[in-house]
Write an enzyme that holds these catalytic residues in place. Structure first.
Site, PDB file in Angstrom:
ATOM      1  CB  THR A   1       0.566   3.843   8.029  1.00  0.00           C
ATOM      2  OG1 THR A   1       0.822   4.373   9.336  1.00  0.00           O
ATOM      3  CG2 THR A   1      -0.232   2.547   8.173  1.00  0.00           C
TER       4      THR A   1
ATOM      5  N   GLY B   1       3.980   6.541   2.345  1.00  0.00           N
ATOM      6  CA  GLY B   1       3.511   6.068   1.049  1.00  0.00           C
ATOM      7  C   GLY B   1       2.266   6.824   0.632  1.00  0.00           C
ATOM      8  CB  ALA B   2       0.704   8.273  -1.716  1.00  0.00           C
TER       9      ALA B   2
ATOM     10  CB  THR C   1       5.594   2.040   0.290  1.00  0.00           C
ATOM     11  OG1 THR C   1       4.655   1.479  -0.633  1.00  0.00           O
ATOM     12  CG2 THR C   1       6.808   2.531  -0.462  1.00  0.00           C
TER      13      THR C   1
ATOM     14  CE  LYS D   1       0.423   2.218  -4.428  1.00  0.00           C
ATOM     15  NZ  LYS D   1       1.005   2.410  -3.137  1.00  0.00           N
TER      16      LYS D   1
ATOM     17  N   GLY E   1      -5.550   4.300   2.309  1.00  0.00           N
ATOM     18  CA  GLY E   1      -5.860   2.905   1.983  1.00  0.00           C
ATOM     19  C   GLY E   1      -5.605   1.984   3.163  1.00  0.00           C
ATOM     20  N   GLY E   2      -4.637   2.364   3.993  1.00  0.00           N
ATOM     21  CA  GLY E   2      -4.342   1.578   5.191  1.00  0.00           C
ATOM     22  C   GLY E   2      -5.100   2.057   6.409  1.00  0.00           C
TER      23      GLY E   2
ATOM     24  CD  GLU F   1      -1.113   7.445   6.482  1.00  0.00           C
ATOM     25  OE1 GLU F   1      -0.476   6.416   6.278  1.00  0.00           O
ATOM     26  OE2 GLU F   1      -2.100   7.775   5.812  1.00  0.00           O
TER      27      GLU F   1
HETATM   28  O1  LIG Z   1      -2.169   6.008   3.220  1.00  0.00           O
HETATM   29  C1  LIG Z   1      -1.732   4.946   3.584  1.00  0.00           C
HETATM   30  C2  LIG Z   1      -2.173   4.278   4.819  1.00  0.00           C
HETATM   31  O2  LIG Z   1      -3.241   4.974   5.413  1.00  0.00           O
HETATM   32  C3  LIG Z   1      -0.679   4.276   2.792  1.00  0.00           C
HETATM   33  O3  LIG Z   1       0.424   5.099   2.686  1.00  0.00           O
HETATM   34  C4  LIG Z   1      -1.234   3.969   1.433  1.00  0.00           C
HETATM   35  O4  LIG Z   1      -2.398   3.164   1.574  1.00  0.00           O
HETATM   36  C5  LIG Z   1      -0.221   3.240   0.556  1.00  0.00           C
HETATM   37  O5  LIG Z   1       0.027   1.974   1.089  1.00  0.00           O
HETATM   38  P1  LIG Z   1       1.024   0.955   0.398  1.00  0.00           P
HETATM   39  O6  LIG Z   1       2.392   1.504   0.556  1.00  0.00           O
HETATM   40  O7  LIG Z   1       0.805  -0.333   1.152  1.00  0.00           O
HETATM   41  O8  LIG Z   1       0.611   0.821  -1.052  1.00  0.00           O
END
Ligand SMILES: O=C(CO)[C@H](O)[C@H](O)COP(=O)(O)O
Length: 243
Positions: A28, A84-85, A31, A123, A98-99, A105
């Protein structure tokens, strides 16, 4: 290259790890969404994969782009999760959430033989904790859980604001129906100790420290793609390849 282009490059590079017939966990975030778009192009030209999405948001995008989906109930063992992370340290411990999708996940990553994390170079950190740590909590007893989280952190010498994540004027609610606390503790030298301390709190459902789950990170930067492999045994070194 701007941040979005770097995410696309990381997503493009991870496609080399996706083989025909794979059962994929699909992450999610922005990325992971670039990965879904590129995966959909491959599916349209004949790649045969089945995906288990880590959020309703990712599921909706996969449906829109005709990426075949399953559920973890139907497909409880996966070959590879790509996600992603928010932060990645040199041992490939991560902060995620963050999402707001950290619970699913982590469940999906744990059900996978391998997890590859894709990200732009912003990151990468030496020590996790610049990004506030998301902690998914039961709605019941929210205030008591907040106090317990702060106390657990204090026991490890960590402190900082613990705030309830909001969407406008309402608390953000996860796909699992929980709230999220964002904990700004700063640098977390002992991630394992914090993980254990948080899991000892009954109201904590899950937290965004992903320790020992990612086997590889594909990091896109101005100099190209860097592939980082987690050490296989404790104490062994991390390999870095720049492609
Ligand atoms: O952990 C996550 C969602 O729960 C995402 O992987 C993380 O927030 C990174 O998001 P992005 O690719 O938008 O920077």
């Amino acid at each position: 290259m701007d941040a979005r282009q770097l995410k696309v490059e990381a997503a493009r590079a991870v496609l080399a790890h996706v083989g025909d017939g794979m059962r994929l966990g699909i992450g999610t975030g922005s990325t992971a969404e670039e990965f879904v778009r590129l995966l959909a192009e491959k599916v349209a030209t004949g790649l045969n994969v089945i995906g288990v999405p880590t959020s309703e948001r990712t599921a909706a995008l996969c449906r829109e782009l005709s990426v075949p989906l399953s559920t973890l109930e139907e497909t409880p063992e996966l070959d590879l999760t790509i996600d992603g992370a928010d932060e990645i340290d040199p041992s490939l411990a991560l902060i995620k959430g963050g999402g707001g999708a950290l619970l699913r996940e982590k469940i999906v990553a744990a059900a996978s033989a391998r997890m590859i994390v894709i990200a732009d170079q912003s990151k990468m950190v030496e020590t996790l904790g610049r990004f506030p740590l998301p902690i998914e909590v039961n709605k019941f007893g929210l205030r008591a859980t907040e106090i317990a989280v702060a106390a657990a952190a204090a026991g490890l010498g960590l402190s900082g604001p613990v705030t309830l994540r909001m969407t406008g004027s309402q608390p953000f609610v996860t796909d699992g129906g929980h709230f999220i606390l964002d904990a700004s503790f700063g640098r977390i030298p002992d991630t394992r100790a914090l993980s254990n301390a948080l899991f000892a709190i009954p109201g904590v459902v899950e937290h965004g420290l992903f320790i020992g789950l990612a086997s590889t990170a594909i990091i896109a930067g101005g100099d190209g793609i860097q592939t980082v492999h987690a050490a296989r045994k404790p104490g062994s070194s991390i390999d870095h390849d720049v492609a």
